[in-house]
Design a protein around this motif. Structure first.
Motif, PDB file in Angstrom:
ATOM      1  N   TRP A 150      47.447  -1.157 -12.950  1.00  0.00           N
ATOM      2  CA  TRP A 150      46.592  -0.471 -13.914  1.00  0.00           C
ATOM      3  C   TRP A 150      46.299   0.976 -13.529  1.00  0.00           C
ATOM      4  CZ3 TRP A 150      42.610  -5.034 -14.222  1.00  0.00           C
ATOM      5  CH2 TRP A 150      43.133  -6.034 -15.047  1.00  0.00           C
ATOM      6  N   ASN A 151      46.358   1.284 -12.265  1.00  0.00           N
ATOM      7  CA  ASN A 151      46.004   2.633 -11.791  1.00  0.00           C
ATOM      8  C   ASN A 151      44.625   3.026 -12.303  1.00  0.00           C
ATOM      9  OD1 ASN A 151      46.424   5.046 -10.404  1.00  0.00           O
ATOM     10  ND2 ASN A 151      47.317   6.059 -12.192  1.00  0.00           N
ATOM     11  N   ASN A 152      43.672   2.103 -12.135  1.00  0.00           N
ATOM     12  CA  ASN A 152      42.315   2.242 -12.652  1.00  0.00           C
ATOM     13  C   ASN A 152      41.355   2.449 -11.492  1.00  0.00           C
ATOM     14  OD1 ASN A 152      39.737   1.823 -13.775  1.00  0.00           O
ATOM     15  ND2 ASN A 152      40.531   0.390 -15.291  1.00  0.00           N
ATOM     16  N   ASP A 153      40.513   3.477 -11.574  1.00  0.00           N
ATOM     17  CA  ASP A 153      39.586   3.782 -10.489  1.00  0.00           C
ATOM     18  C   ASP A 153      38.241   3.061 -10.608  1.00  0.00           C
ATOM     19  OD1 ASP A 153      41.256   5.428  -9.034  1.00  0.00           O
ATOM     20  OD2 ASP A 153      40.672   7.241 -10.126  1.00  0.00           O
ATOM     21  N   HIS A 154      38.044   2.258 -11.649  1.00  0.00           N
ATOM     22  CA  HIS A 154      36.790   1.512 -11.766  1.00  0.00           C
ATOM     23  C   HIS A 154      36.702   0.504 -10.624  1.00  0.00           C
ATOM     24  CE1 HIS A 154      33.736  -1.255 -13.300  1.00  0.00           C
ATOM     25  NE2 HIS A 154      33.346  -0.262 -14.088  1.00  0.00           N
ATOM     26  N   VAL A 155      35.496   0.313 -10.113  1.00  0.00           N
ATOM     27  CA  VAL A 155      35.318  -0.520  -8.925  1.00  0.00           C
ATOM     28  C   VAL A 155      35.741  -1.970  -9.164  1.00  0.00           C
ATOM     29  CG1 VAL A 155      32.907  -1.132  -9.373  1.00  0.00           C
ATOM     30  CG2 VAL A 155      33.745  -1.019  -7.013  1.00  0.00           C
ATOM     31  N   GLN A 156      35.588  -2.471 -10.392  1.00  0.00           N
ATOM     32  CA  GLN A 156      36.021  -3.845 -10.652  1.00  0.00           C
ATOM     33  C   GLN A 156      37.530  -3.969 -10.494  1.00  0.00           C
ATOM     34  OE1 GLN A 156      34.552  -5.749 -14.213  1.00  0.00           O
ATOM     35  NE2 GLN A 156      36.052  -7.391 -14.097  1.00  0.00           N
ATOM     36  N   ALA A 157      38.265  -3.000 -11.019  1.00  0.00           N
ATOM     37  CA  ALA A 157      39.724  -3.018 -10.872  1.00  0.00           C
ATOM     38  C   ALA A 157      40.122  -2.875  -9.403  1.00  0.00           C
ATOM     39  CB  ALA A 157      40.345  -1.897 -11.699  1.00  0.00           C
ATOM     40  N   LYS A 158      39.407  -2.021  -8.661  1.00  0.00           N
ATOM     41  CA  LYS A 158      39.680  -1.871  -7.231  1.00  0.00           C
ATOM     42  C   LYS A 158      39.469  -3.192  -6.491  1.00  0.00           C
ATOM     43  CE  LYS A 158      38.435   3.040  -6.799  1.00  0.00           C
ATOM     44  NZ  LYS A 158      37.463   3.989  -6.195  1.00  0.00           N
ATOM     45  N   ALA A 159      38.398  -3.886  -6.848  1.00  0.00           N
ATOM     46  CA  ALA A 159      38.119  -5.172  -6.208  1.00  0.00           C
ATOM     47  C   ALA A 159      39.183  -6.201  -6.578  1.00  0.00           C
ATOM     48  CB  ALA A 159      36.733  -5.656  -6.610  1.00  0.00           C
TER      49      ALA A 159
END
Length: 312
Positions: free
Chosen positions: A174-183
């Motif tokens: 996803w290349n998403n910086d939101h913390v949920q995506a990081k987790a």
């Protein structure tokens, strides 16, 4: 120009909403039943007291009797407390500072998650956000409670539990910086806790089985993810929602509730053949009017007006 018109529409919808919402004060009280086997928990903020009343009263009207406990997030005034106690007779209101967070992050609804997991020792616990409205029958909730199985509200993309390896791989893409995506990229780090699948849901409406004994695992989840992401990142808003999903994933037979019968407004859009609320009645049970899309149209206002008319 488009952004200006969008802001104008949102502002107009907020004004209409607040005018309609004020009428909830004229609806009759409900009762917290101390002998009930099901506990309803909700965290309340000063600006959302009337929204909370709509959320709780509408749910109880469709679900039935339950014990009700509210978490004061620290912003409630004496007037707020009086209103809540008058409208929910017998309610227990807990101060957020009195909740043991077990070395988990402070704030960001972590206290709420710690509290509701603690209460599963004695009850089947349902967590309900203040920006939800229940407009239809909820037989699925009764079934999950009868089976002592968990549930969470979600979306059509992830209707079933997903293997943690696949979820981690997908989140990486996803290349998403939101913390949920990081987790979620780091889900496999939790495999020592015997998590095999992940329910990608939303913490706005969740049910945790009685005796699920998950509170002992929550600090382990937090410790592992803090090592993976760093303390600063793990303290961001959104880690509690991820952790709520993990807790659901560790419950045997937990389910993502069927979409669109239970859904987050605008995530994604629910298209109906009839315009406005008419397209939802008889098809939808509960709507979570999530912040970014809450006032994108007047559905929230129409839903609250319909609910107040039926509570009277």
């Amino acid at each position: 120009m488009i952004k200006f018109l969008s802001r104008l529409i949102k502002r107009r919808n907020i004004i209409k909403f607040n005018k309609v919402l004020s009428n909830v004060i004229d609806t009759p009280p409900i009762y917290s039943i101390n002998t009930a086997d099901v506990l309803l928990v909700s965290q309340v903020h000063h600006a959302a007291v009337k929204m909370s009343l709509i959320a709780i009263k509408s749910f109880v009207s469709k679900f039935g009797q339950c014990k009700i406990e509210l978490i004061n997030d620290g912003s409630l005034t004496n007037s707020d407390l009086r209103i809540l106690e008058e409208h929910i007779v017998g309610v227990t209101i807990v101060d957020i500072e009195d909740i043991d967070i077990l070395n988990c992050p402070k704030g960001g609804c972590w206290e709420r998650l710690c509290y509701l997991l603690q209460r599963t020792k004695d009850y089947y616990v349902i967590q309900l956000d203040s920006d939800t409205v229940t407009i239809g029958a909820v037989p699925e909730i009764h079934q999950q409670i009868n089976d002592n199985s968990g549930f969470t509200i979600g979306g059509p993309m992830f209707p079933d539990p997903v293997p943690v390896e696949y979820m981690s791989q997908l989140a990486e893409s996803w290349n998403n910086d939101h913390v949920q995506a990081k987790a979620e990229k780091n889900l496999t780090a939790l495999k020592p806790l015997n998590i095999t699948h992940y329910l990608r849901g939303c913490a706005a409406f969740t049910g945790f089985p009685k005796g699920s004994n998950l509170l002992t695992l929550l600090p382990d989840v937090s410790d592992i993810m803090e090592r993976q992401l760093g303390k600063e990142t793990w303290s961001e808003w959104g880690t509690e929602q991820f952790s709520s999903n993990v807790m659901q994933s560790l419950c045997e037979n937990s389910q993502v509730l069927k979409w669109p019968k239970y859904h987050n407004h605008g995530f994604p859009n629910y298209e109906t053949k009839q315009s406005g609320l008419a397209g939802y009645l008889g098809k939808v049970s509960l709507i979570h009017f999530i912040g970014p899309t809450r006032f994108s149209n007047d559905l929230y206002t129409k839903t609250v007006k319909h609910t107040i008319q039926n509570l009277g």
